[in-house]
Design a protein around this motif. Structure first.
Motif, mmCIF file in Angstrom:
data_model
loop_
_atom_site.group_PDB
_atom_site.id
_atom_site.type_symbol
_atom_site.label_atom_id
_atom_site.label_comp_id
_atom_site.label_asym_id
_atom_site.label_seq_id
_atom_site.Cartn_x
_atom_site.Cartn_y
_atom_site.Cartn_z
ATOM 1 N N LEU A 1 -12.638 -6.292 3.986
ATOM 2 C CA LEU A 1 -12.276 -5.098 3.229
ATOM 3 C C LEU A 1 -13.525 -4.233 3.077
ATOM 4 O O LEU A 1 -14.500 -4.639 2.446
ATOM 5 C CB LEU A 1 -11.732 -5.478 1.850
ATOM 6 C CG LEU A 1 -11.018 -4.384 1.059
ATOM 7 C CD1 LEU A 1 -9.776 -3.898 1.796
ATOM 8 C CD2 LEU A 1 -10.647 -4.889 -0.333
ATOM 9 N N ASP B 1 -8.045 6.197 -3.571
ATOM 10 C CA ASP B 1 -9.303 5.668 -3.028
ATOM 11 C C ASP B 1 -10.171 6.793 -2.470
ATOM 12 O O ASP B 1 -11.389 6.807 -2.648
ATOM 13 C CB ASP B 1 -9.016 4.641 -1.932
ATOM 14 C CG ASP B 1 -8.481 3.328 -2.486
ATOM 15 O OD1 ASP B 1 -8.558 3.110 -3.714
ATOM 16 O OD2 ASP B 1 -7.978 2.516 -1.680
ATOM 17 N N LYS C 1 -11.578 8.826 -5.425
ATOM 18 C CA LYS C 1 -12.632 8.091 -6.127
ATOM 19 C C LYS C 1 -13.932 8.115 -5.344
ATOM 20 O O LYS C 1 -15.014 8.361 -5.903
ATOM 21 C CB LYS C 1 -12.187 6.657 -6.376
ATOM 22 C CG LYS C 1 -13.208 5.821 -7.135
ATOM 23 C CD LYS C 1 -12.676 4.421 -7.401
ATOM 24 C CE LYS C 1 -13.707 3.582 -8.164
ATOM 25 N NZ LYS C 1 -13.201 2.204 -8.424
ATOM 26 N N LYS C 2 -13.849 7.879 -4.043
ATOM 27 C CA LYS C 2 -15.069 7.845 -3.229
ATOM 28 C C LYS C 2 -15.718 9.219 -3.160
ATOM 29 O O LYS C 2 -16.961 9.340 -3.143
ATOM 30 C CB LYS C 2 -14.745 7.348 -1.812
ATOM 31 C CG LYS C 2 -15.986 6.977 -0.990
ATOM 32 C CD LYS C 2 -16.641 5.732 -1.543
ATOM 33 C CE LYS C 2 -17.727 5.182 -0.623
ATOM 34 N NZ LYS C 2 -18.901 6.028 -0.510
ATOM 35 N N CYS D 1 -1.919 5.315 -3.384
ATOM 36 C CA CYS D 1 -3.045 4.398 -3.515
ATOM 37 C C CYS D 1 -4.187 4.822 -2.593
ATOM 38 O O CYS D 1 -5.362 4.828 -2.994
ATOM 39 C CB CYS D 1 -2.594 2.984 -3.187
ATOM 40 S SG CYS D 1 -3.887 1.736 -3.328
ATOM 41 N N GLY E 1 -14.893 0.729 -0.792
ATOM 42 C CA GLY E 1 -14.108 1.880 -1.208
ATOM 43 C C GLY E 1 -12.619 1.747 -0.963
ATOM 44 O O GLY E 1 -11.829 2.434 -1.611
ATOM 45 N N HIS E 2 -12.217 0.890 -0.043
ATOM 46 C CA HIS E 2 -10.795 0.675 0.226
ATOM 47 C C HIS E 2 -10.277 -0.443 -0.681
ATOM 48 O O HIS E 2 -10.853 -1.532 -0.718
ATOM 49 C CB HIS E 2 -10.558 0.304 1.688
ATOM 50 C CG HIS E 2 -10.668 1.445 2.642
ATOM 51 N ND1 HIS E 2 -9.672 2.394 2.772
ATOM 52 C CD2 HIS E 2 -11.661 1.806 3.496
ATOM 53 C CE1 HIS E 2 -10.049 3.290 3.686
ATOM 54 N NE2 HIS E 2 -11.247 2.954 4.119
ATOM 55 N N SER E 3 -9.178 -0.174 -1.380
ATOM 56 C CA SER E 3 -8.583 -1.190 -2.245
ATOM 57 C C SER E 3 -7.521 -2.012 -1.525
ATOM 58 O O SER E 3 -6.990 -2.968 -2.099
ATOM 59 C CB SER E 3 -7.964 -0.527 -3.480
ATOM 60 O OG SER E 3 -6.936 0.375 -3.103
ATOM 61 N N ARG E 4 -7.181 -1.630 -0.305
ATOM 62 C CA ARG E 4 -6.198 -2.351 0.489
ATOM 63 C C ARG E 4 -6.705 -2.469 1.933
ATOM 64 O O ARG E 4 -7.480 -1.634 2.398
ATOM 65 C CB ARG E 4 -4.843 -1.618 0.520
ATOM 66 C CG ARG E 4 -4.234 -1.364 -0.834
ATOM 67 C CD ARG E 4 -3.690 -2.615 -1.488
ATOM 68 N NE ARG E 4 -2.901 -2.304 -2.671
ATOM 69 C CZ ARG E 4 -3.410 -2.047 -3.878
ATOM 70 N NH1 ARG E 4 -4.725 -2.058 -4.060
ATOM 71 N NH2 ARG E 4 -2.618 -1.785 -4.902
ATOM 72 N N HIS E 5 -6.221 -3.489 2.616
ATOM 73 C CA HIS E 5 -6.461 -3.577 4.056
ATOM 74 C C HIS E 5 -5.552 -2.544 4.736
ATOM 75 O O HIS E 5 -4.327 -2.704 4.749
ATOM 76 C CB HIS E 5 -6.136 -4.979 4.573
ATOM 77 C CG HIS E 5 -7.104 -6.032 4.121
ATOM 78 N ND1 HIS E 5 -8.393 -6.100 4.593
ATOM 79 C CD2 HIS E 5 -6.972 -7.043 3.221
ATOM 80 C CE1 HIS E 5 -9.019 -7.122 4.013
ATOM 81 N NE2 HIS E 5 -8.182 -7.707 3.173
ATOM 82 N N ARG E 6 -6.149 -1.508 5.316
ATOM 83 C CA ARG E 6 -5.332 -0.455 5.944
ATOM 84 C C ARG E 6 -5.923 0.067 7.252
ATOM 85 O O ARG E 6 -5.448 1.059 7.798
ATOM 86 C CB ARG E 6 -5.115 0.702 4.960
ATOM 87 C CG ARG E 6 -6.379 1.360 4.415
ATOM 88 C CD ARG E 6 -6.051 2.615 3.617
ATOM 89 N NE ARG E 6 -5.359 2.338 2.375
ATOM 90 C CZ ARG E 6 -5.944 2.343 1.159
ATOM 91 N NH1 ARG E 6 -7.245 2.603 1.050
ATOM 92 N NH2 ARG E 6 -5.235 2.109 0.077
ATOM 93 N N ASP F 1 0.854 -1.186 0.000
ATOM 94 C CA ASP F 1 0.000 0.000 0.000
ATOM 95 C C ASP F 1 0.888 1.232 0.000
ATOM 96 O O ASP F 1 2.027 1.202 0.496
ATOM 97 C CB ASP F 1 -0.901 -0.001 1.234
ATOM 98 C CG ASP F 1 -2.048 0.991 1.140
ATOM 99 O OD1 ASP F 1 -2.306 1.512 0.035
ATOM 100 O OD2 ASP F 1 -2.702 1.237 2.173
#
Length: 481
Positions: A130, A87, A90-91, A83, A133-138, A79
């Motif tokens: 997940l 996200d 985009k949201k 990135c 809207g999140h493309s990664r686990h963060r 991540d």
């Protein structure tokens, strides 16, 4: 609120006490600002209207998103701030302030590692689900997965770092000098006495305006009749100060909504939906793509007959929810209804059996045909709900607002007239314009907490510099190095 003029400053007389940095509010933003200012060597006084440091943070799940942390790397998750920023953009439909988006995304990972390494907070990475809207686990969460633990840990760290606190006190006056800098604040103490406190810089961390029904009706009328589940102290003080100061305001229509249990107002974790759960109204019909996001779903729910709906799920989709203390509270409250068949489920929630059966049939058909359903949502075969079923009656709720004072990438307050920064006033968290844009649909899970922590850290450091202190360099914290 009283006069902020130069004359008022001159007539106020010598302050009763002084702090290099005064912080209004002891939520996550104010406490993080206190830590950053203390790291720079500034004396800090946090003024809090409640009897303890609580705020909206304590009412959350404590899920703090951060990009590029060692917690992610340890689990093989790649991540980057870029990135994360993508996200957010985009949201929000590319309607959030780009400078603040970049500052928040860049600062998110370093802030988490700074809190861990320098100030002793403990986080674990949430990698089992997940969120939309999140493309990664963060999501980085406290061990208990509660905002109450995060709030208490921040308070303990701020006290340990040497910050002073003045509880049961509310700032009522900002005293400016001829250069438009705040040189003192007037406070009303819990016993009714007034006290003037001198300062080198001021951080506004007073939360949003969700606790002010008139402001909600004005700026987000769609939520005027929603249950309010945020902190009662979020009455819009920052907006009032901004108006008096001539500060710029932005995205006042932005907010975080949620769906809460009708009887108890407990939030129902969205993991149930992510794992296949759906929502139907009192007519037994679905009304939206539940995976668009839980914030915008609140307003969609409020538009349904009676302003209520039901989340339907099953034993399999419940397994992750059981890890959350809030969901266990929902179970203990008796709000969860169970049924061994669709007929029994329709009876349990008093909706037409035919309509409910049609909902399940439509979803199953979309899975067989390998396409999205009528609302654009894709289900996997594993996500098809099976008996025994669960159901919880919900209504839409407002958790916190996302619009407020406009700030720059240093968390400095900006003027409405020319967009320039005030010399020594800073803001973050609910008091400031966030990164969700002007509508609920722009809210990406964790936006409220990440802007509280990252803008709080920026505000505290910037305030210390405005008061004549430079941040110490012997420790920069994690990926800041």
């Amino acid at each position: 609120m009283p006069d902020l003029s130069v004359q008022a400053f001159q007539e106020a007389g010598p302050p009763a006490r002084r702090a290099d940095v005064v912080i209004a509010g002891a939520g996550a933003c104010g406490l993080t600002a206190a830590l950053a200012a203390r790291d720079a060597g500034a004396g800090v006084l946090v003024v809090e209207q409640d009897a303890q440091a609580r705020g909206t943070t304590a009412m959350t799940w404590g899920m703090l998103p951060g990009a590029g942390t060692r917690h992610q790397r340890a689990l093989g998750i790649e991540d980057t701030p870029e990135c994360f920023a993508a996200d957010i953009v985009k949201k929000s439909g590319n309607r959030a302030d780009p400078a603040v988006v970049q500052a928040v995304a860049r600062g998110s990972g370093p802030a988490i590692e700074w809190l861990s390494d320098r100030h002793g907070l403990t986080f674990q990475l949430l990698d089992d689900v997940l969120y939309p809207g999140h493309s990664r686990h963060r999501y980085h969460v406290p061990l208990s997965r509660t905002g109450a633990e995060l709030q208490q840990s921040l308070y303990d760290a701020a006290r340990h770092a040497g910050a002073d606190f003045l509880f049961r006190a509310r700032i009522t006056t900002l005293y400016r000098d001829a250069d438009d800098a705040v040189r003192a604040v007037g406070c009303r103490l819990g016993d009714g006495r007034e006290q003037v406190i001198g300062c080198g810089a001021l951080v506004l961390a007073t939360g949003g305006y969700g606790g002010n029904p008139q402001a909600v009706r004005t700026h987000i009328p769609a939520m005027a009749d929603a249950a309010y589940c945020g902190h009662d102290g979020s009455r819009g003080d920052a907006l009032a100060w901004g108006g008096l100061l001539g500060a710029a305001l932005g995205d006042l229509g932005g907010y975080q909504g949620h769906c809460v249990v009708d009887e108890s107002r407990l939030p129902l974790t969205w993991t149930l939906v992510i794992e296949g759960g759906i929502q139907v109204n009192r007519l037994g019909r679905r009304f939206s793509n539940e995976m668009s996001g839980y914030s915008e779903q609140a307003a969609a729910l409020l538009r349904q007959p009676g302003g209520v709906a039901f989340t339907l799920y099953d034993q399999r989709s419940e397994r992750l929810a059981l890890r959350y203390a809030d969901y266990r509270q929902v179970l203990e409250s008796g709000a969860v209804r169970q049924a061994d068949s669709l007929v029994a489920l329709a009876q349990a929630i008093s909706v037409p059996q035919e309509a409910l059966a049609a909902v399940f049939a439509d979803i199953e058909q979309s899975v067989r045909e390998g396409r999205p359903d009528a609302y654009g949502r894709r289900f996997s075969a594993e996500q098809l709900l099976r008996p025994p079923y669960r159901a919880v009656r919900l209504r839409g709720a407002l958790f916190h607002t996302q619009g407020g004072l406009c700030v720059d990438e240093r968390a400095a307050l900006l003027r409405a007239a020319d967009g320039k920064a005030f010399p020594n006033i800073f803001a973050g968290g609910g008091a400031a314009r966030g990164v969700s844009g002007p509508e609920a649909s722009g809210y990406l899970g964790g936006n409220g907490l990440v802007t509280a922590v990252v803008l709080g850290r920026l505000a505290g450091g910037s305030a210390a510099r405005a008061a004549g202190f430079e941040e110490r360099t012997e420790f920069t914290g994690g990926s800041d190095a």
